[in-house]
Scaffold this motif. Structure first.
Motif, PDB file in Angstrom:
ATOM      1  N   SER A   4       0.847  -1.190   0.000  1.00 13.14           N
ATOM      2  CA  SER A   4       0.000   0.000   0.000  1.00 13.14           C
ATOM      3  C   SER A   4       0.882   1.238   0.000  1.00 13.14           C
ATOM      4  CB  SER A   4      -0.884   0.032   1.249  1.00 13.14           C
ATOM      5  OG  SER A   4      -1.543  -1.201   1.406  1.00 13.14           O
ATOM      6  N   VAL A   5       0.539   2.159  -0.887  1.00 12.19           N
ATOM      7  CA  VAL A   5       1.282   3.415  -0.971  1.00 12.19           C
ATOM      8  C   VAL A   5       0.297   4.554  -0.727  1.00 12.19           C
ATOM      9  CG1 VAL A   5       2.544   4.921  -2.562  1.00 12.19           C
ATOM     10  CG2 VAL A   5       3.085   2.491  -2.469  1.00 12.19           C
ATOM     11  N   PHE A   6       0.735   5.545   0.028  1.00 15.18           N
ATOM     12  CA  PHE A   6      -0.157   6.630   0.439  1.00 15.18           C
ATOM     13  C   PHE A   6       0.384   7.959  -0.032  1.00 15.18           C
ATOM     14  CE2 PHE A   6      -0.055   3.155   3.346  1.00 15.18           C
ATOM     15  CZ  PHE A   6      -1.388   2.820   3.457  1.00 15.18           C
ATOM     16  N   VAL A   7      -0.536   8.796  -0.453  1.00 17.24           N
ATOM     17  CA  VAL A   7      -0.161  10.126  -0.911  1.00 17.24           C
ATOM     18  C   VAL A   7      -1.046  11.128  -0.189  1.00 17.24           C
ATOM     19  CG1 VAL A   7      -0.438  11.622  -2.925  1.00 17.24           C
ATOM     20  CG2 VAL A   7       0.802   9.487  -3.147  1.00 17.24           C
ATOM     21  N   LEU A   8      -0.440  12.249   0.204  1.00 18.42           N
ATOM     22  CA  LEU A   8      -1.215  13.364   0.738  1.00 18.42           C
ATOM     23  C   LEU A   8      -1.161  14.451  -0.327  1.00 18.42           C
ATOM     24  CD1 LEU A   8      -2.714  14.443   3.261  1.00 18.42           C
ATOM     25  CD2 LEU A   8      -0.539  15.366   4.051  1.00 18.42           C
ATOM     26  N   THR A   9      -2.328  14.930  -0.751  1.00 20.31           N
ATOM     27  CA  THR A   9      -2.335  15.934  -1.813  1.00 20.31           C
ATOM     28  C   THR A   9      -3.229  17.116  -1.441  1.00 20.31           C
ATOM     29  OG1 THR A   9      -2.814  16.358  -4.162  1.00 20.31           O
ATOM     30  CG2 THR A   9      -4.168  14.701  -3.084  1.00 20.31           C
ATOM     31  N   ASP A  10      -2.860  18.289  -1.964  1.00 12.42           N
ATOM     32  CA  ASP A  10      -3.729  19.461  -1.782  1.00 12.42           C
ATOM     33  C   ASP A  10      -4.468  19.771  -3.083  1.00 12.42           C
ATOM     34  OD1 ASP A  10      -1.761  20.475  -3.393  1.00 12.42           O
ATOM     35  OD2 ASP A  10      -1.097  22.050  -2.024  1.00 12.42           O
ATOM     36  N   GLY A  11      -4.394  18.821  -4.010  1.00  9.61           N
ATOM     37  CA  GLY A  11      -5.070  19.010  -5.295  1.00  9.61           C
ATOM     38  C   GLY A  11      -4.120  19.488  -6.372  1.00  9.61           C
ATOM     39  N   ASN A  12      -2.996  20.050  -5.955  1.00 13.77           N
ATOM     40  CA  ASN A  12      -1.991  20.501  -6.922  1.00 13.77           C
ATOM     41  C   ASN A  12      -0.725  19.687  -6.781  1.00 13.77           C
ATOM     42  OD1 ASN A  12      -3.511  22.715  -8.032  1.00 13.77           O
ATOM     43  ND2 ASN A  12      -3.264  23.658  -6.018  1.00 13.77           N
ATOM     44  N   SER A  13      -0.086  19.810  -5.602  1.00  8.15           N
ATOM     45  CA  SER A  13       1.127  19.024  -5.386  1.00  8.15           C
ATOM     46  C   SER A  13       0.804  17.867  -4.447  1.00  8.15           C
ATOM     47  CB  SER A  13       2.230  19.904  -4.813  1.00  8.15           C
ATOM     48  OG  SER A  13       1.862  20.326  -3.536  1.00  8.15           O
ATOM     49  N   TYR A  14       1.775  16.994  -4.277  1.00  3.89           N
ATOM     50  CA  TYR A  14       1.528  15.837  -3.413  1.00  3.89           C
ATOM     51  C   TYR A  14       2.808  15.419  -2.701  1.00  3.89           C
ATOM     52  CZ  TYR A  14       3.697  13.344  -7.318  1.00  3.89           C
ATOM     53  OH  TYR A  14       4.570  12.945  -8.295  1.00  3.89           O
ATOM     54  N   LYS A  15       2.643  14.694  -1.612  1.00  8.83           N
ATOM     55  CA  LYS A  15       3.768  14.097  -0.887  1.00  8.83           C
ATOM     56  C   LYS A  15       3.516  12.599  -0.799  1.00  8.83           C
ATOM     57  CE  LYS A  15       5.457  18.092   0.703  1.00  8.83           C
ATOM     58  NZ  LYS A  15       6.550  18.699  -0.056  1.00  8.83           N
ATOM     59  N   ILE A  16       4.548  11.826  -1.069  1.00  7.03           N
ATOM     60  CA  ILE A  16       4.416  10.371  -0.923  1.00  7.03           C
ATOM     61  C   ILE A  16       4.809  10.010   0.504  1.00  7.03           C
ATOM     62  CG2 ILE A  16       5.153   8.122  -1.779  1.00  7.03           C
ATOM     63  CD1 ILE A  16       5.828   9.477  -4.437  1.00  7.03           C
ATOM     64  N   LEU A  17       3.909   9.335   1.210  1.00  5.97           N
ATOM     65  CA  LEU A  17       4.159   8.937   2.605  1.00  5.97           C
ATOM     66  C   LEU A  17       4.875   7.586   2.613  1.00  5.97           C
ATOM     67  CD1 LEU A  17       0.643   9.795   4.084  1.00  5.97           C
ATOM     68  CD2 LEU A  17       2.575  11.320   3.702  1.00  5.97           C
ATOM     69  N   PRO A  18       5.359   7.136   3.781  1.00  5.78           N
ATOM     70  CA  PRO A  18       5.976   5.817   3.850  1.00  5.78           C
ATOM     71  C   PRO A  18       4.995   4.736   3.382  1.00  5.78           C
ATOM     72  CG  PRO A  18       6.374   7.036   5.871  1.00  5.78           C
ATOM     73  CD  PRO A  18       5.393   7.841   5.079  1.00  5.78           C
ATOM     74  N   GLU A  19       5.511   3.744   2.668  1.00  3.71           N
ATOM     75  CA  GLU A  19       4.660   2.648   2.182  1.00  3.71           C
ATOM     76  C   GLU A  19       4.450   1.615   3.291  1.00  3.71           C
ATOM     77  OE1 GLU A  19       7.794   3.090   1.457  1.00  3.71           O
ATOM     78  OE2 GLU A  19       8.742   1.192   1.987  1.00  3.71           O
ATOM     79  N   ALA A  20       3.480   0.729   3.107  1.00  2.28           N
ATOM     80  CA  ALA A  20       3.202  -0.275   4.146  1.00  2.28           C
ATOM     81  C   ALA A  20       2.669  -1.554   3.510  1.00  2.28           C
ATOM     82  CB  ALA A  20       2.171   0.266   5.135  1.00  2.28           C
ATOM     83  N   LYS A  21       2.754  -2.611   4.274  1.00  2.00           N
ATOM     84  CA  LYS A  21       2.132  -3.863   3.853  1.00  2.00           C
ATOM     85  C   LYS A  21       1.213  -4.293   4.977  1.00  2.00           C
ATOM     86  CE  LYS A  21       3.232  -8.429   2.041  1.00  2.00           C
ATOM     87  NZ  LYS A  21       2.107  -9.135   2.624  1.00  2.00           N
ATOM     88  N   ASP A  22      -0.027  -4.656   4.632  1.00  4.27           N
ATOM     89  CA  ASP A  22      -0.896  -5.164   5.694  1.00  4.27           C
ATOM     90  C   ASP A  22      -1.179  -6.639   5.478  1.00  4.27           C
ATOM     91  OD1 ASP A  22      -2.940  -5.258   3.831  1.00  4.27           O
ATOM     92  OD2 ASP A  22      -4.448  -4.462   5.188  1.00  4.27           O
ATOM     93  N   TYR A  23      -1.676  -7.273   6.494  1.00  4.13           N
ATOM     94  CA  TYR A  23      -1.921  -8.719   6.486  1.00  4.13           C
ATOM     95  C   TYR A  23      -3.410  -8.917   6.688  1.00  4.13           C
ATOM     96  CZ  TYR A  23       3.061  -8.937   6.550  1.00  4.13           C
ATOM     97  OH  TYR A  23       4.372  -8.777   6.178  1.00  4.13           O
TER      98      TYR A  23
END
Ligand code: AMP
Ligand code: GLY
Length: 349
Positions: free
Chosen positions: A125-144
């Motif tokens: 799972s990869v997470f992004v925080l965006t304000d609609g224009n730019s974005y930041k990629i957050l740390p990735e994770a794996k869930d079970y």
């Protein structure tokens, strides 16, 4: 249902800072058919698929007959995590189609069904925080997701998670950014969808090529319990910059340490389970963060109040050491019928 639109069109509420997609943006999670059409339009890699309704169930049978097993059948809408069925037998697959399309198994959510090709690979799972224009990629994770050790048994909301995911190296993350994240953000802009907030990319790594399995318009649970602790930057500052559309002005700093979380669940979950069991020894926990999920308190005690009860997160130099701490505390915390998987993150050490 468009709570963001509701706030923005209400005189008294419109100046409150909001982080969340508008009604159209939320369709990325709310409709698998919508998400698939969006991915096709913007060339975002995903499993080959087709959508069907009751009227064309015969075509759906034919489509199934031309696929190789296992068969993946998804209710279009939200079905409390139960809307995806993967079966090896074609008759079972057809039966599931009948249940969804003809017998309204998931009511409205199953009126449209997506059938897709099965992808074989490792999920992350990869997470992004965006304000609609730019974005930041957050740390990735794996869930079970499965209830049983060795990924067996029924699907759950998540039995544990780890971050980082070791195969997601810099090169792989660059591919994800170029092929999936950027086209998604650009696509949303192009569709004039105002998206502020988290995008959760459920991905599968097929021999080095990432594909999107699903989008969620939020953080994951229990992914959040390992991702958020790995963000060193001030969360509130990040959020206010999302609201003000100035996310490009702030830096996102990660904690280098690894994080792992283990979910303590009630006996019987994800089937039926009992609540109101006294949870003891919480005060003996040391070196972990205890996230309360399905708990409640009365005058004297903390009690279980759900299937997934508590998630125990720890951080350390690597996943193995972090897990060791979480498992010590998972053992310490006690309630009748407590169950947890003992093999979270096992493939990484
Ligand atoms: P979803 O609700 O779309 O995330 O699907 C639930 C789970 O089903 C995923 O986490 C995967 O494990 C599995 N899954 C969904 N789609 C596929 C696919 N096309 N190929 C293989 N597994 C899949
Ligand atoms: N853990 C999966 C989810 O939150 O959707």
């Amino acid at each position: 249902k468009g709570i963001v639109n509701y706030f923005l069109t209400n005189e008294e509420l419109k100046n409150i800072f909001l982080i969340g997609p508008d009604k159209d943006g939320a369709m990325l999670e709310g409709s698998k058919d919508f998400a698939k059409k969006f991915m096709n339009k913007y060339n975002i890699p995903t499993a080959k698929h087709k959508s069907f309704q009751k009227e064309n169930i015969k075509e759906a049978y034919e489509f199934l007959e031309n696929l190789r097993p296992p068969y993946v059948i998804k209710a279009d809408g939200l079905a409390a995590g139960k809307g995806v069925v993967i079966v090896d037998d074609i008759n079972e697959a057809k039966n599931e189609l009948n249940e969804m399309l003809l017998k309204s198994k998931f009511s409205e959510a199953g009126k449209t069904v997506v059938i897709e090709e099965f992808l074989k690979g490792i999920e992350l799972s990869v997470f992004v925080l965006t304000d609609g224009n730019s974005y930041k990629i957050l740390p990735e994770a794996k869930d079970y997701k499965r209830i049983g050790e060795g990924d067996t048994g029924l699907n759950t909301g998540g039995m544990g998670a780890v971050s980082p995911v070791l195969f997601a190296d810099e090169k792989f993350m660059k591919i994800i950014e170029q092929k999936i994240i950027k086209p998604t953000i650009d696509g949303l802009k192009n569709e004039k969808i105002k998206y502020k907030g988290f995008i959760f990319f459920g991905l599968i790594n097929v021999e080095g090529n990432p594909y999107v399995i699903e989008y969620n318009c939020r953080m994951g649970d229990p992914e959040a319990e390992v991702v958020i602790p790995r963000i060193k930057s001030d969360l509130l500052e990040l959020f206010s910059n999302v609201a003000c559309e100035t996310l490009n002005k702030v830096e996102l700093v990660f904690e280098e340490k690894a994080a792992a979380t283990v979910m303590l669940v009630s006996k019987g979950y994800p089937g039926s389970y009992e609540k109101n069991k006294i949870i003891s020894c919480l005060e003996k926990v040391a070196g972990s963060i205890v996230f309360h999920a399905g708990t409640k308190s009365n005058e004297n005690n903390i009690l279980t109040n759900g299937g997934r009860v508590i998630s125990v997160t720890s951080m350390d130099k690597d996943i193995k050491s972090a897990l060791k701490k979480s498992y010590i505390n998972a053992e310490v915390i006690d309630f009748e019928g407590k169950y947890y998987r003992k093999d979270i993150g096992r493939e990484f050490f």
